[in-house]
Design a protein around this motif. Sequence first.
Motif, PDB file in Angstrom:
ATOM      1  N   THR A 100      37.181  38.786  23.437  1.00 16.20           N
ATOM      2  CA  THR A 100      36.633  39.197  24.739  1.00 16.20           C
ATOM      3  C   THR A 100      36.614  38.016  25.706  1.00 16.20           C
ATOM      4  N   VAL A 101      36.120  36.883  25.245  1.00 13.00           N
ATOM      5  CA  VAL A 101      36.042  35.688  26.086  1.00 13.00           C
ATOM      6  C   VAL A 101      37.436  35.250  26.534  1.00 13.00           C
ATOM      7  N   SER A 102      38.438  35.383  25.661  1.00 14.80           N
ATOM      8  CA  SER A 102      39.796  34.980  26.038  1.00 14.80           C
ATOM      9  C   SER A 102      40.310  35.809  27.216  1.00 14.80           C
ATOM     10  N   GLU A 105      38.296  34.762  30.474  1.00 16.07           N
ATOM     11  CA  GLU A 105      38.846  33.527  31.044  1.00 16.07           C
ATOM     12  C   GLU A 105      40.044  33.805  31.939  1.00 16.07           C
ATOM     13  N   GLN A 106      40.640  34.985  31.811  1.00 18.88           N
ATOM     14  CA  GLN A 106      41.765  35.380  32.664  1.00 18.88           C
ATOM     15  C   GLN A 106      41.319  36.324  33.776  1.00 18.88           C
ATOM     16  N   GLY A 107      40.019  36.443  33.982  1.00 19.19           N
ATOM     17  CA  GLY A 107      39.517  37.244  35.083  1.00 19.19           C
ATOM     18  C   GLY A 107      39.094  38.661  34.725  1.00 19.19           C
ATOM     19  N   TRP A 108      39.210  39.058  33.467  1.00 18.50           N
ATOM     20  CA  TRP A 108      38.747  40.376  33.055  1.00 18.50           C
ATOM     21  C   TRP A 108      37.218  40.372  33.032  1.00 18.50           C
ATOM     22  N   SER A 125      40.042  44.718  34.799  1.00 16.15           N
ATOM     23  CA  SER A 125      40.522  43.623  35.628  1.00 16.15           C
ATOM     24  C   SER A 125      40.991  44.165  36.967  1.00 16.15           C
ATOM     25  N   GLU A 126      40.756  43.396  38.006  1.00 19.75           N
ATOM     26  CA  GLU A 126      41.251  43.787  39.334  1.00 19.75           C
ATOM     27  C   GLU A 126      42.765  43.694  39.418  1.00 19.75           C
TER      28      GLU A 126
END
Length: 176
Positions: A100-102, A105-108, A125-126
């Motif tokens: 989840t954290v990974s 870190e990409q904006g999710w 995610s946008e």
Amino acid sequence: MSLTTLSACASTSTAGTGGDATTLTLAQTKSPVQLLRNEAASRLDEFVVETVNETEDLSVPCKTAEVDPLGLSRSWTSSVEVSFKPGSAWRVSIVAEDLTVSFEEQGWVASRGAPSAVTYTALKSETSAATIGFTVTTENLETATPAKLQITTKGPCVATGGAESDEVKKLESPVS
């Protein structure tokens, strides 16, 4: 078509609401949703993974049968269930949190369920019309329930000919 492209094509007002993304077809959403599932699975630590038990790819109705009796509004769903090696079962929640954290870190953005025997985390995610979900089942020795992690990705709702249409049947048929 990348997930960024997938999101750019989807209607902004309906991508996460169960409405129809009218500019996409189910076929156009299938591969990006499967690739997102594979991307998530590839982030798992191979030292704790015992087996990949089941992979599922299919379209699902976006609306209730009362609202859409023919199931014309559908989204592609792709999932994989992963079992953990003996002695690693206690790590399933930690592995899911790291996963989840990974993505965070990409904006999710994650919505985490309360920890329990079965916990669900949803990510949006946008930059993607697809969503990711992680279902963690912790090991229960009394009921012989193994520790499992299910990764599920889901595309936007799109207009189709319904569950019995040639398009849906072709996309859902196993590759021979």
